[in-house]
Motif scaffolding. Structure first.
Motif, short mmCIF file in Angstrom:
data_model
loop_
_atom_site.label_atom_id
_atom_site.label_comp_id
_atom_site.label_asym_id
_atom_site.label_seq_id
_atom_site.Cartn_x
_atom_site.Cartn_y
_atom_site.Cartn_z
N ARG A 99 4.77 -13.28 2.66
CA ARG A 99 4.83 -11.95 2.05
C ARG A 99 5.87 -11.06 2.74
NH1 ARG A 99 1.91 -9.77 -1.70
NH2 ARG A 99 2.07 -7.53 -2.02
N GLU A 155 9.06 -9.45 0.88
CA GLU A 155 9.31 -8.01 0.96
C GLU A 155 10.75 -7.75 1.44
OE1 GLU A 155 7.20 -5.03 0.90
OE2 GLU A 155 5.81 -6.17 -0.34
N ASP A 168 5.28 -2.55 1.97
CA ASP A 168 3.86 -2.86 1.95
C ASP A 168 3.31 -2.74 3.37
OD1 ASP A 168 1.33 -3.92 1.86
OD2 ASP A 168 1.91 -5.82 0.93
N HIS A 198 3.12 -3.69 -7.01
CA HIS A 198 3.96 -4.66 -6.35
C HIS A 198 5.40 -4.67 -6.84
CE1 HIS A 198 0.48 -6.15 -4.36
NE2 HIS A 198 -0.14 -6.42 -5.51
#
Length: 303
Positions: free
Chosen positions: A74, A78, A104, A302
């Motif tokens: 993740r 990102e 995030d 997202h």
């Protein structure tokens, strides 16, 4: 200098655009204009970078794509998406427009991760020549792995000349506390929450009071997710600094022309009653952003 995580998975195209590769997915940048109220008119002042995943020729909803990314991957995704937006912003966006990009909080587990993220961002900013003061780092409402790690990261972002926006602000006490702790430059109000408040006189009075409270402290406010003309009119009456939503313009996938918009007569109030003028265009006429058939889907957390 080692190559950043994001730059390592970028494909440059002949039309000047860049796309990313993650497994079987191709990732493309879309940008949605953000408008500022100014003397009874609306000016394009910024763009938000939104990711658009594809599997072959088929578009994949951003929420589904991000939901399938887990663990340390993740953080990599990102970084890749932010790198992609900055590369495309340097080519396609007006040079004086601010650029909103998402962070995030859940991926910033400790100081070392924050330092790597900042190193990668500085490398891309140096390559593109983008002034850090144009960047607005959106911190989503998702719970961070560590509040202290998040606050330290925010301090580091500010120390590098970047601005901070708290996204999806609502009525929860936790949201208000986060504003106090982070001390952002901008607050983006949750679309569903402001829509509910706008439906009653008491709710709208509360909304105006909160906007005034932020603006008095030097915190600019953004109403996002606006889809109806009456919402746009109430947003102006509330005193909000900026607005964003489908009523004004859909996200456009690069390559696209973001410096000019389709002319529209000021009396054409079917969509809204405000005049829209793109920033940085001399002698611009009243305009409305085109609704491209290439754009799809509403904004999700997202994107």
């Amino acid at each position: 200098m080692s190559k950043s995580i994001g730059l390592a998975q970028i494909i440059r195209h002949d039309d000047g655009s860049a796309s990313g590769v993650w497994g079987v997915h191709a990732l493309r940048s879309a940008f949605q204009p953000i408008f500022a109220f100014q003397s009874g008119r609306l000016l394009v002042t910024a763009f938000e970078g939104l990711i658009r995943p594809f599997r072959g020729a088929e578009a994949v909803p951003p929420g589904l794509f991000f939901a399938a990314v887990e663990g340390i991957e993740r953080l990599h995704v990102e970084t890749l998406t932010r790198t992609l937006h900055l590369l495309n912003a340097a080519v396609f966006l007006p040079k004086d427009a601010s650029i909103f990009i998402n962070f995030d909080p859940s991926v910033f587990l400790d100081r070392s991760i924050s330092e790597h993220a900042l190193r990668d961002m500085r490398q891309v900013l140096n390559e593109t020549g983008i002034d850090p003061r144009r960047i607005v780092c959106e911190v989503t409402e998702k719970k961070p792995a560590s509040e202290e790690a998040l606050f330290e990261f925010v301090r580091a972002l500010k120390g590098n000349g970047l601005r901070i926006a708290v996204d999806d602000f609502g009525s929860d006490e936790s949201d208000i506390k986060r504003i106090r702790d982070i001390k952002p430059d901008i607050v983006k109000f949750d679309a569903h929450w402001i829509s509910r408040l706008m439906e009653s006189g008491a709710g709208f009075a509360l909304l105006k009071e909160m906007v005034a409270n932020f603006e008095d402290k030097g915190i600019r406010t953004v109403f996002e997710g606006l889809e109806e003309s009456w919402q746009l009119q109430l947003a102006e009456r509330s005193g909000a600094s900026m607005v964003q939503g489908f009523v004004l313009a859909l996200p456009e996938i690069v390559p696209a022309n973001f410096s000019k918009f389709e002319p529209v007569a000021p009396e054409a109030a079917g969509d809204h009653r405000a005049e829209l003028v793109p920033a940085g265009v001399a002698g611009a006429v009243a305009v409305r952003a085109p609704r491209s058939s290439r754009s799809f889907g509403k904004r999700t957390l997202h994107e």
